[in-house]
Design an enzyme around this catalytic site. Structure first.
Site, short mmCIF file in Angstrom:
data_model
loop_
_atom_site.label_atom_id
_atom_site.label_comp_id
_atom_site.label_asym_id
_atom_site.label_seq_id
_atom_site.Cartn_x
_atom_site.Cartn_y
_atom_site.Cartn_z
CG ASP A 46 -16.30 9.25 21.62
OD1 ASP A 46 -15.45 8.88 20.79
OD2 ASP A 46 -16.84 8.47 22.42
CG ASP B 226 -11.47 -1.80 17.67
OD1 ASP B 226 -11.43 -2.27 16.51
OD2 ASP B 226 -11.65 -0.61 17.92
CG HIS C 133 -13.71 6.06 19.94
ND1 HIS C 133 -15.07 5.89 20.08
CD2 HIS C 133 -13.45 5.68 18.67
CE1 HIS C 133 -15.58 5.42 18.97
NE2 HIS C 133 -14.62 5.29 18.09
CD GLU D 266 -15.96 5.14 23.42
OE1 GLU D 266 -15.55 6.23 22.97
OE2 GLU D 266 -16.92 4.54 22.90
C1 F6R Z 1 -12.56 0.56 14.72
C2 F6R Z 1 -11.96 1.65 15.48
C3 F6R Z 1 -12.73 2.89 15.77
C4 F6R Z 1 -13.17 3.60 14.50
C5 F6R Z 1 -13.99 4.84 14.84
C6 F6R Z 1 -14.47 5.56 13.60
O1 F6R Z 1 -11.65 -0.50 14.57
O2 F6R Z 1 -10.85 1.53 15.87
O3 F6R Z 1 -11.92 3.76 16.52
O4 F6R Z 1 -12.04 3.96 13.76
O5 F6R Z 1 -15.10 4.46 15.61
O6 F6R Z 1 -15.40 4.78 12.92
P1 F6R Z 1 -15.88 5.17 11.47
O7 F6R Z 1 -14.70 5.03 10.57
O8 F6R Z 1 -16.94 4.15 11.13
O9 F6R Z 1 -16.38 6.56 11.55
#
Ligand code: F6R
Length: 262
Positions: free
Chosen positions: A136, A67, A138, A143
């Site tokens: 959450d 992403d 995702h 989401e």
């Molecule tokens: C980012 C992504 C997100 C993160 C998630 C957890 O490329 O794909 O799904 O893996 O937001 O983020 P952290 O690791 O910062 O807790």
């Protein structure tokens, strides 16, 4: 889904890195999907160490990131392209032209998303996808209530994700973009293997729901129950709400070494 619980994030990341090592040794031109955020940093440090100290060769590897924020140019401090360059790519011998991150500045977003999907197909599909998980639930930036059939597209972040990610933007929520381009859940499910990492108490509820809850789009990561080769590498804190934690430990401890790294 295989659940691998380790004493801390470092040990869990080293175990996940062994999967990468095995893949890259068996298939030097492997296609690897990558994530950003704080979670994969220890994995990336271990990949860098393996390259520098043990000669792990990334020269033929291709990568696709999950992403990117809409509106952040690649050189922006918080763009995911910059994150990947700083935290992995420039420390290993990967060819920059073989690294792909969705374009957050595309004028025609749907066309650039379709081109991203095509580039994955042209590369032969993703062999191994690295995932984190949002508090959450995702995956990528899919989401809650994202379609399980979704492909790369624009999404709006939840308020929870905006608040979670404000820590990367000087704790200023107003600086966090609300839109992103993300691989879809369908794209992620097409990867031949998915490995998810999750560390800390903040992820415990999402991990419990992902592993032991129903498969439901309100908890996007729960779709991994349906993936034929999904592994979760988690620490004790992230595992703290799993009902069957002792069973997962027993299963993993009983495996021969060659199977643990496969
Ligand atoms: C980012 C992504 C997100 C993160 C998630 C957890 O490329 O794909 O799904 O893996 O937001 O983020 P952290 O690791 O910062 O807790």
């Amino acid at each position: 889904m295989e659940i691998i619980i380790k004493e801390n994030g470092q040990v869990a990341s080293e175990a996940a890195a062994r999967i990468v090592v095995r893949l890259v040794k068996e298939k030097p031109n492997a296609v690897i999907g990558l994530a950003t955020g704080s979670t994969p940093l220890m994995l990336y440090r271990e990949m860098i160490r393996l390259h520098k100290e043990e000669g792990l060769d990334f020269s033929q590897v291709t990568t696709f990131n999950l992403d990117e924020y809409i509106g952040l140019p690649p050189e922006h401090e918080q763009s995911y392209r910059r994150f990947m360059n700083e935290n992995l790519f420039k420390h290993i011998n990967i060819k920059m032209e073989n690294t792909h991150v969705p374009d957050g500045m595309a004028e025609d977003v749907p066309a650039s998303c379709a081109a991203y999907e095509q580039a994955i197909i042209d590369a032969g599909g993703i062999d191994l996808q690295v995932l984190g998980i949002g508090s959450d639930g995702h995956v990528g930036f899919n989401e809650p209530t994202s379609s399980f059939a979704s492909r790369t597209r624009i999404k709006t972040l939840t308020r929870e994700t905006v608040a979670d990610n404000a820590r990367f933007f000087d704790d200023d929520e107003s600086m966090v973009p609300h839109h992103c381009v993300t691989m879809g859940i369908g794209t992620i499910m097409d990867a031949r293997m998915n490995i998810m990492l999750a560390f800390g108490e903040r992820k415990a509820d999402a991990i419990a729901d992902t592993v032991e809850g129903p498969i439901a789009s309100i908890m996007p990561a729960s779709i991994l129950q349906y993936h034929p080769a999904a592994k979760l590498f988690i620490d004790e804190a992230a595992a703290s709400k799993l009902k069957l934690a002792s069973y997962y430990r027993w299963v993993y401890d009983g495996k021969p070494k060659w199977q643990k790294d496969a």
